[in-house]
Design a protein around this motif. Sequence first.
Motif, PDB file in Angstrom:
ATOM      1  N   ALA A  24       0.831  -1.201   0.000  1.00 54.91           N
ATOM      2  CA  ALA A  24       0.000   0.000   0.000  1.00 54.91           C
ATOM      3  C   ALA A  24       0.862   1.246   0.000  1.00 54.91           C
ATOM      4  O   ALA A  24       1.925   1.288   0.617  1.00 54.91           O
ATOM      5  CB  ALA A  24      -0.906  -0.001   1.220  1.00 54.91           C
ATOM      6  N   SER A  25       0.380   2.263  -0.665  1.00 55.25           N
ATOM      7  CA  SER A  25       1.066   3.552  -0.657  1.00 55.25           C
ATOM      8  C   SER A  25       0.040   4.661  -0.766  1.00 55.25           C
ATOM      9  O   SER A  25      -1.073   4.444  -1.240  1.00 55.25           O
ATOM     10  CB  SER A  25       2.061   3.651  -1.815  1.00 55.25           C
ATOM     11  OG  SER A  25       1.397   3.557  -3.055  1.00 55.25           O
ATOM     12  N   GLY A  26       0.409   5.830  -0.301  1.00 56.58           N
ATOM     13  CA  GLY A  26      -0.448   6.994  -0.476  1.00 56.58           C
ATOM     14  C   GLY A  26      -1.040   7.549   0.805  1.00 56.58           C
ATOM     15  O   GLY A  26      -1.192   8.753   0.927  1.00 56.58           O
ATOM     16  N   ARG A  27      -1.423   6.684   1.708  1.00 59.07           N
ATOM     17  CA  ARG A  27      -1.972   7.139   2.989  1.00 59.07           C
ATOM     18  C   ARG A  27      -1.525   6.194   4.079  1.00 59.07           C
ATOM     19  O   ARG A  27      -0.945   5.151   3.815  1.00 59.07           O
ATOM     20  CB  ARG A  27      -3.504   7.205   2.920  1.00 59.07           C
ATOM     21  CG  ARG A  27      -4.019   8.401   2.167  1.00 59.07           C
ATOM     22  CD  ARG A  27      -5.510   8.596   2.348  1.00 59.07           C
ATOM     23  NE  ARG A  27      -5.992   9.738   1.600  1.00 59.07           N
ATOM     24  CZ  ARG A  27      -7.256  10.089   1.533  1.00 59.07           C
ATOM     25  NH1 ARG A  27      -8.175   9.384   2.179  1.00 59.07           N
ATOM     26  NH2 ARG A  27      -7.636  11.145   0.841  1.00 59.07           N
ATOM     27  N   THR A  28      -1.830   6.575   5.303  1.00 56.48           N
ATOM     28  CA  THR A  28      -1.400   5.754   6.428  1.00 56.48           C
ATOM     29  C   THR A  28      -2.166   4.447   6.432  1.00 56.48           C
ATOM     30  O   THR A  28      -3.366   4.402   6.703  1.00 56.48           O
ATOM     31  CB  THR A  28      -1.624   6.495   7.759  1.00 56.48           C
ATOM     32  OG1 THR A  28      -0.940   7.742   7.702  1.00 56.48           O
ATOM     33  CG2 THR A  28      -1.084   5.672   8.916  1.00 56.48           C
ATOM     34  N   PHE A  29      -1.479   3.408   6.126  1.00 48.86           N
ATOM     35  CA  PHE A  29      -2.068   2.084   5.992  1.00 48.86           C
ATOM     36  C   PHE A  29      -2.735   1.626   7.275  1.00 48.86           C
ATOM     37  O   PHE A  29      -3.785   1.000   7.258  1.00 48.86           O
ATOM     38  CB  PHE A  29      -0.945   1.125   5.580  1.00 48.86           C
ATOM     39  CG  PHE A  29      -1.364  -0.290   5.365  1.00 48.86           C
ATOM     40  CD1 PHE A  29      -0.831  -1.304   6.137  1.00 48.86           C
ATOM     41  CD2 PHE A  29      -2.266  -0.614   4.367  1.00 48.86           C
ATOM     42  CE1 PHE A  29      -1.190  -2.613   5.929  1.00 48.86           C
ATOM     43  CE2 PHE A  29      -2.629  -1.921   4.150  1.00 48.86           C
ATOM     44  CZ  PHE A  29      -2.096  -2.928   4.931  1.00 48.86           C
ATOM     45  N   SER A  30      -2.141   1.963   8.397  1.00 46.91           N
ATOM     46  CA  SER A  30      -2.644   1.473   9.675  1.00 46.91           C
ATOM     47  C   SER A  30      -4.001   2.058  10.057  1.00 46.91           C
ATOM     48  O   SER A  30      -4.647   1.576  10.976  1.00 46.91           O
ATOM     49  CB  SER A  30      -1.630   1.758  10.790  1.00 46.91           C
ATOM     50  OG  SER A  30      -1.401   3.144  10.881  1.00 46.91           O
ATOM     51  N   ALA A  75       4.364  -1.339   9.521  1.00 47.34           N
ATOM     52  CA  ALA A  75       5.641  -0.664   9.298  1.00 47.34           C
ATOM     53  C   ALA A  75       6.057  -0.745   7.832  1.00 47.34           C
ATOM     54  O   ALA A  75       6.723   0.155   7.317  1.00 47.34           O
ATOM     55  CB  ALA A  75       6.715  -1.280  10.184  1.00 47.34           C
ATOM     56  N   LYS A  76       5.657  -1.828   7.180  1.00 43.04           N
ATOM     57  CA  LYS A  76       5.988  -2.013   5.766  1.00 43.04           C
ATOM     58  C   LYS A  76       4.824  -1.668   4.846  1.00 43.04           C
ATOM     59  O   LYS A  76       4.929  -1.831   3.628  1.00 43.04           O
ATOM     60  CB  LYS A  76       6.419  -3.463   5.514  1.00 43.04           C
ATOM     61  CG  LYS A  76       7.710  -3.857   6.217  1.00 43.04           C
ATOM     62  CD  LYS A  76       8.099  -5.286   5.870  1.00 43.04           C
ATOM     63  CE  LYS A  76       9.420  -5.666   6.524  1.00 43.04           C
ATOM     64  NZ  LYS A  76       9.815  -7.067   6.197  1.00 43.04           N
TER      65      LYS A  76
END
Length: 127
Positions: A24-30, A75-76
Motif C-alpha cells: 500500500a502507498s499513499g496514505r497511512t495504511f494502519s 511498518a511495511k
Amino acid sequence: QVQLVESGGGLVQAGGSLRLSCAASGRTFSNYAVGWFRQGSGKEREFVAGISLSGAGFTYADSVKGRFTISRDNAKNTLYLQMVSLKPEDTAVYYCAIRSGCSGSGCHQRPSEYEYWGQGTQVTVSS
C-alpha cells in the motif's frame, strides 16, 4: 488516495502453498481495516479474510478457515495472505482491499464497503 498492488500469485499444484502480498502507498495504511477477496471465473467476488479496524478482529470465510492466514505489517505498509493446502476450487483472481469503518453485522464481508482495491493477482491450483 491509496494505491494497492498485489503480488505472489501463480500456478501451484493441489496441496501446495502460496503467499500473496499487497503493498500500500499513499496514505497511512494502519488507519484502515483490510481484506482479501477473490473472484473465480463466472462468479461473484467473495470475501476471503479480513482484519478489523482495531486490528484485533480476524475473520475468515468458512471455505478457507484453517488453511489461509491473513496478516499485516503496518511498518511495511503491506498486507499478506498465506495460503496452504490449496485446492482447485481456490482458483481465482485475488484482490486486496482496504476500508474505513463499516456498520452492520457482516459488513466487513461486503465488497461495497471497501474504498480502495488492488488490481488483482491470479491464483491457479491444478489438480
